[in-house]
Design a protein around this motif. Sequence first.
Motif, PDB file in Angstrom:
ATOM      1  N   ASN A 179       0.816  -1.215   0.000  1.00 54.83           N
ATOM      2  CA  ASN A 179       0.000   0.000   0.000  1.00 54.83           C
ATOM      3  C   ASN A 179       0.846   1.259   0.000  1.00 54.83           C
ATOM      4  OD1 ASN A 179      -2.569  -0.854  -0.243  1.00 54.83           O
ATOM      5  ND2 ASN A 179      -3.088  -0.767   1.920  1.00 54.83           N
ATOM      6  N   ASP A 180       2.001   1.191   0.656  1.00 58.79           N
ATOM      7  CA  ASP A 180       2.793   2.426   0.727  1.00 58.79           C
ATOM      8  C   ASP A 180       3.678   2.535  -0.504  1.00 58.79           C
ATOM      9  OD1 ASP A 180       3.880   0.147   1.693  1.00 58.79           O
ATOM     10  OD2 ASP A 180       5.262   1.106   3.094  1.00 58.79           O
ATOM     11  N   MET A 181       3.588   3.692  -1.143  1.00 64.88           N
ATOM     12  CA  MET A 181       4.407   3.933  -2.343  1.00 64.88           C
ATOM     13  C   MET A 181       5.816   4.286  -1.919  1.00 64.88           C
ATOM     14  SD  MET A 181       2.398   4.728  -5.251  1.00 64.88           S
ATOM     15  CE  MET A 181       0.615   4.667  -5.260  1.00 64.88           C
ATOM     16  N   LEU A 182       6.777   3.674  -2.565  1.00 62.35           N
ATOM     17  CA  LEU A 182       8.164   4.052  -2.310  1.00 62.35           C
ATOM     18  C   LEU A 182       8.539   5.186  -3.262  1.00 62.35           C
ATOM     19  CD1 LEU A 182       9.610   0.457  -2.011  1.00 62.35           C
ATOM     20  CD2 LEU A 182       9.270   2.080  -0.159  1.00 62.35           C
ATOM     21  N   THR A 183       9.445   6.054  -2.820  1.00 60.67           N
ATOM     22  CA  THR A 183       9.886   7.123  -3.713  1.00 60.67           C
ATOM     23  C   THR A 183      10.887   6.545  -4.714  1.00 60.67           C
ATOM     24  OG1 THR A 183      11.787   7.665  -2.352  1.00 60.67           O
ATOM     25  CG2 THR A 183       9.717   8.783  -1.815  1.00 60.67           C
TER      26      THR A 183
END
Length: 368
Positions: free
Chosen positions: A103-107
């Motif tokens: 769910n968390d987008m990585l940069t």
Amino acid sequence: MAILIDKLLSACIKQGASDIHITVGQPPVFRLHGHLRRLETKVLEPDDTVALMKSITPDRCQQELQEQGGTDFGFAFGELARFRVSVFRQRGNVAMVLRQIPNDMLTMEQLGLPPRVSELCMRPRGLFLVTGPTGSGKSTSLASMINYINETIDHHIITIEDPIEFYHYHKKSTVNQREVGNDVPTFAEAIRRALRQDPDVILVGELRDLETIEAAITAAETGHVVFGTLHTNSAQGTINRIIDVFPTNQQDQIRTQLSTSIIAVLSQCLIPKIGGGRIAAHELLVVTPGIANLIRENKTFRITSAIQTGYKHGMILMDDALFKHWKNEKITIEDAIAKAISPDDLAKRIADAQRGVFDDDADVADSM
């Protein structure tokens, strides 16, 4: 005792597995850091796999499984993660593979994408291709590029996916995500319609046929940024693959169109990291006027050496990226050579480096 899907999904997220394999005759299997691991639970019977399938598969997909022998869909597991699911029949039984989509987008920095990529995303128009084998993290890289645009500029972004993987929320940009088979019948149709929906950026999940590639090139030419993926291993191979899809009598025209519309090709692969986890290696082709000429004049065989001399434009060759990871003690020699575009050359270069012989000034500068 029935195996519950929720328990499997929770365990998958907790352990950081990338995939869950469910098939008759063995317990559920997790893919962890590239390796398959059987769970210490009961061996699945035909009834178990059917029950697990039914607990998550939408009705329209169950129908497709009956009619076509297979179906794909995406679903959210609470707030924790999304999964991309492929259900299929094998030997008359139901089997499934679930791929975890975090769910968390990585940069882009966290993913280790080449620094030049963030600037290329901001071009006003053109085709940006992300390529690599299945499971090499293409979707993840694209999601981080789309997220970067979304956080940076007020654009209208349309994504066309099969199935939708990462969910994007409206930040500075407005994002509309269309699922092939659910919201729209085909990729090509969705791209053609997108052109009437005032987009700035169009993401095409997969450039899988002539019609889709044609529509994507047209969209890029008419003043939109189009991101797409292909299953090719190198930048040079990607350009050839696109041209080869077209009938011979159209290839000259496509070369000309590509040479003016393509912005960049990012090829990537994932390699097991020493000490656990995985690390990505990237090849980046930035299309300069010189490279546009090579494409137009059917001299794509010279692209690899053009990337080598183009490092001032931020370009990088896959084998150089692998060499660097090896030298920084991130990956083993065996893994570096296994992923190399020219394995023999890379093996020789590593052997020379181990003897302290560097093949050019750049390597010596790197080693300082």
